[in-house]
Design an enzyme around this catalytic site. Sequence first.
Site, PDB file in Angstrom:
ATOM      1  N   LYS A 102      -8.213  -5.840  22.105  1.00 42.05           N
ATOM      2  CA  LYS A 102      -8.574  -5.462  23.475  1.00 42.05           C
ATOM      3  C   LYS A 102      -8.237  -6.614  24.405  1.00 42.05           C
ATOM      4  O   LYS A 102      -8.337  -7.781  24.015  1.00 42.05           O
ATOM      5  CB  LYS A 102     -10.081  -5.168  23.566  1.00 42.05           C
ATOM      6  CG  LYS A 102     -10.449  -4.320  24.753  1.00 42.05           C
ATOM      7  CD  LYS A 102     -10.176  -2.852  24.460  1.00 42.05           C
ATOM      8  CE  LYS A 102     -10.540  -1.932  25.558  1.00 42.05           C
ATOM      9  NZ  LYS A 102     -10.379  -0.529  25.151  1.00 42.05           N
ATOM     10  N   GLY A 218     -19.469  12.361  34.743  1.00 41.97           N
ATOM     11  CA  GLY A 218     -18.199  11.663  34.975  1.00 41.97           C
ATOM     12  C   GLY A 218     -17.113  12.683  35.227  1.00 41.97           C
ATOM     13  O   GLY A 218     -16.939  13.623  34.440  1.00 41.97           O
ATOM     14  N   GLY A 220     -13.786  11.676  36.105  1.00 43.30           N
ATOM     15  CA  GLY A 220     -12.546  10.899  36.218  1.00 43.30           C
ATOM     16  C   GLY A 220     -11.582  11.419  35.171  1.00 43.30           C
ATOM     17  O   GLY A 220     -11.595  12.613  34.824  1.00 43.30           O
ATOM     18  N   ASN A 221     -10.780  10.519  34.636  1.00 45.62           N
ATOM     19  CA  ASN A 221      -9.763  10.939  33.671  1.00 45.62           C
ATOM     20  C   ASN A 221     -10.370  11.716  32.493  1.00 45.62           C
ATOM     21  O   ASN A 221     -10.014  12.867  32.244  1.00 45.62           O
ATOM     22  CB  ASN A 221      -9.026   9.678  33.201  1.00 45.62           C
ATOM     23  CG  ASN A 221      -7.800  10.017  32.395  1.00 45.62           C
ATOM     24  OD1 ASN A 221      -7.904  10.596  31.329  1.00 45.62           O
ATOM     25  ND2 ASN A 221      -6.638   9.704  32.912  1.00 45.62           N
ATOM     26  N   ALA A 222     -11.311  11.101  31.808  1.00 45.72           N
ATOM     27  CA  ALA A 222     -11.864  11.724  30.592  1.00 45.72           C
ATOM     28  C   ALA A 222     -12.686  12.975  30.928  1.00 45.72           C
ATOM     29  O   ALA A 222     -12.502  14.040  30.316  1.00 45.72           O
ATOM     30  CB  ALA A 222     -12.714  10.700  29.837  1.00 45.72           C
ATOM     31  N   GLY A 223     -13.586  12.893  31.898  1.00 52.31           N
ATOM     32  CA  GLY A 223     -14.501  13.998  32.201  1.00 52.31           C
ATOM     33  C   GLY A 223     -13.807  15.202  32.813  1.00 52.31           C
ATOM     34  O   GLY A 223     -14.085  16.350  32.443  1.00 52.31           O
TER      35      GLY A 223
HETATM   36  P1  NAD Z   1     -12.460   6.964  35.353  1.00 51.98           P
HETATM   37  O1  NAD Z   1     -12.649   5.753  36.169  1.00 51.98           O
HETATM   38  O2  NAD Z   1     -11.219   7.788  35.537  1.00 51.98           O
HETATM   39  O3  NAD Z   1     -13.714   7.961  35.562  1.00 51.98           O
HETATM   40  C1  NAD Z   1     -15.044   7.563  35.533  1.00 51.98           C
HETATM   41  C2  NAD Z   1     -15.870   8.625  36.243  1.00 51.98           C
HETATM   42  O4  NAD Z   1     -17.246   8.321  36.103  1.00 51.98           O
HETATM   43  C3  NAD Z   1     -15.595   8.722  37.737  1.00 51.98           C
HETATM   44  O5  NAD Z   1     -15.559  10.087  38.112  1.00 51.98           O
HETATM   45  C4  NAD Z   1     -16.825   8.061  38.371  1.00 51.98           C
HETATM   46  O6  NAD Z   1     -17.105   8.552  39.665  1.00 51.98           O
HETATM   47  C5  NAD Z   1     -17.873   8.486  37.374  1.00 51.98           C
HETATM   48  N1  NAD Z   1     -19.110   7.719  37.418  1.00 51.98           N
HETATM   49  C6  NAD Z   1     -19.298   6.394  37.614  1.00 51.98           C
HETATM   50  N2  NAD Z   1     -20.600   6.108  37.610  1.00 51.98           N
HETATM   51  C7  NAD Z   1     -21.264   7.271  37.388  1.00 51.98           C
HETATM   52  C8  NAD Z   1     -22.627   7.630  37.264  1.00 51.98           C
HETATM   53  N3  NAD Z   1     -23.579   6.728  37.370  1.00 51.98           N
HETATM   54  N4  NAD Z   1     -22.935   8.922  37.048  1.00 51.98           N
HETATM   55  C9  NAD Z   1     -21.974   9.852  36.943  1.00 51.98           C
HETATM   56  N5  NAD Z   1     -20.671   9.579  37.034  1.00 51.98           N
HETATM   57  C10 NAD Z   1     -20.322   8.294  37.261  1.00 51.98           C
HETATM   58  O7  NAD Z   1     -12.608   6.489  33.845  1.00 51.98           O
HETATM   59  P2  NAD Z   1     -12.165   7.275  32.522  1.00 51.98           P
HETATM   60  O8  NAD Z   1     -10.795   6.837  32.126  1.00 51.98           O
HETATM   61  O9  NAD Z   1     -12.443   8.714  32.679  1.00 51.98           O
HETATM   62  O10 NAD Z   1     -13.179   6.612  31.467  1.00 51.98           O
HETATM   63  C11 NAD Z   1     -14.528   7.009  31.374  1.00 51.98           C
HETATM   64  C12 NAD Z   1     -15.096   6.458  30.087  1.00 51.98           C
HETATM   65  O11 NAD Z   1     -14.340   6.949  28.996  1.00 51.98           O
HETATM   66  C13 NAD Z   1     -15.069   4.919  29.976  1.00 51.98           C
HETATM   67  O12 NAD Z   1     -16.170   4.514  29.216  1.00 51.98           O
HETATM   68  C14 NAD Z   1     -13.809   4.669  29.170  1.00 51.98           C
HETATM   69  O13 NAD Z   1     -13.867   3.431  28.468  1.00 51.98           O
HETATM   70  C15 NAD Z   1     -13.886   5.856  28.217  1.00 51.98           C
HETATM   71  N6  NAD Z   1     -12.593   6.152  27.616  1.00 51.98           N
HETATM   72  C16 NAD Z   1     -11.571   6.636  28.384  1.00 51.98           C
HETATM   73  C17 NAD Z   1     -10.348   6.869  27.789  1.00 51.98           C
HETATM   74  C18 NAD Z   1      -9.210   7.450  28.595  1.00 51.98           C
HETATM   75  O14 NAD Z   1      -8.178   7.765  27.984  1.00 51.98           O
HETATM   76  N7  NAD Z   1      -9.346   7.660  29.887  1.00 51.98           N
HETATM   77  C19 NAD Z   1     -10.136   6.587  26.421  1.00 51.98           C
HETATM   78  C20 NAD Z   1     -11.226   6.100  25.657  1.00 51.98           C
HETATM   79  C21 NAD Z   1     -12.436   5.888  26.283  1.00 51.98           C
END
Ligand code: NAD
Length: 431
Positions: A102, A218, A220-223
């Site tokens: 990492k 959430g 963002g990307n994952a949600g």
């Molecule tokens: P992102 O920044 O695209 O999305 C994060 C989302 O969470 C945003 O919509 C933000 O508004 C929301 N958020 C922040 N604080 C919040 C709260 N208190 N309550 C509700 N929502 C809240 O990030 P992502 O890429 O979607 O990653 C999210 C998680 O998934 C992280 O822990 C990341 O490490 C993990 N993850 C992501 C990937 C990936 O491919 N994107 C891979 C492995 C793990």
Amino acid sequence: MKPFENFLLNLRKAVNVIGLKDSAFEALSEPENIFESEISFKKDDGSDMTVSGYRVQHNSARGPYKGGIRFHPDADIDEVKTLASLMSLKCAVVNLPLGGGKGGVQVNPKDLSESELERLSRAYFRAGTEAGVFGVKKDIPAPDVYTNPQVMSWMMDEYEQIVGYKEPGVITGKPLELGGSLGRNYATSQGGFFILEEYLKQQYPDKSPKDFRIAVQGFGNAGAYFADIADRAGYKVVAVSDSKGAVFCEGDQCEIPKLHKYKKEGGSLRGNFCDGDACDIEKMSTEKVKVMTNDELLEMEVDVLVLAALDGVIHQENADKIKAPVVLELANGPITIEADEILESRDITIIPDILANAGGVTVSYFEWVQNRSGDVWEEEVVNQKLKKVMHHAFRDLLQIQGQYNGASLRTSAFVLGMQRILSAMKLRGRL
Ligand code: NAD
């Protein structure tokens, strides 16, 4: 508790379950290499800026180190060490021939212009390359928090300028034009969905997708991708949230394209209906939506709660209030170790991050394989292969759970990952 202490406690739990010697714990409790450097780059006004950069290489017994690079003001060595260690286990759980690494740079990228971000990305990758850290058969980074395909492109370009030949496989999560893989942008959500679907089929064989109500924290990307995928498969996504608040859809099913519209038009899901505390009741009623707080979403009576935002969102104070019988961890570390025990004692099933979000690294691995062979796979092929990897991992995990008297899925995942890494270390004569 600091994240690395949390990791060590989970590791210790797994060691105790299998009855391993202390040497096994010690073999995995410290990373193999830590690269730390002060990264200097030019700001647009001509001044120099220096930030701390890290790359932690945890274990390479099963293959080259693999793991993302995050740009974040809180990215410190403890956090990066924890995430690198979890990557070793994650890659082993899904049986990829890779180790764990990492990277982190302590900076707020929102304070930088595009050209400053480019100079920082290049400087970080140059420092790591010149120190012998990165390499296609050595250590292959990917995007993480606040880094993206554009950042990967600059880093790859910098690497190729240093070595003097094309080597797209040195980094993954690239744009398609530079050797990225189809299916990579939604792979984390797709992988988590494959596992959840399999779990629900096994636990509730008489139910169909429309019988499950899902809340997603959430967007963002994952949600957001997860909500899309689950909705298209017939599950009922009833509520979603972002950092500004949550929306609940009346009629028991959200129209996902509308959620995207709310986010786009209002800047946030809630922002489409409310300005501070003043909410437009008529608009909510027309759209059949209610706004909620983030805590209310976590505590909803749904069949599945998907955590796709931040770490530590379920903790000692709110673990008692969680009502969903199944929690899917798409985020890394969203449940603290104290909360984990409370949820376990309440028979709430947690599908742990090192399995649930391993779809991202799996398709990153597919990207690396395609880059090294010169092949380009169709999206359908990527998804079929991903499904197979995720299903096999889940089957192996359940086997471990059966073997160790119904240990939690998290402990079973740690056991599975550890056994695979330790066995590779033994074969190499390192243990
Ligand atoms: P992102 O920044 O695209 O999305 C994060 C989302 O969470 C945003 O919509 C933000 O508004 C929301 N958020 C922040 N604080 C919040 C709260 N208190 N309550 C509700 N929502 C809240 O990030 P992502 O890429 O979607 O990653 C999210 C998680 O998934 C992280 O822990 C990341 O490490 C993990 N993850 C992501 C990937 C990936 O491919 N994107 C891979 C492995 C793990």
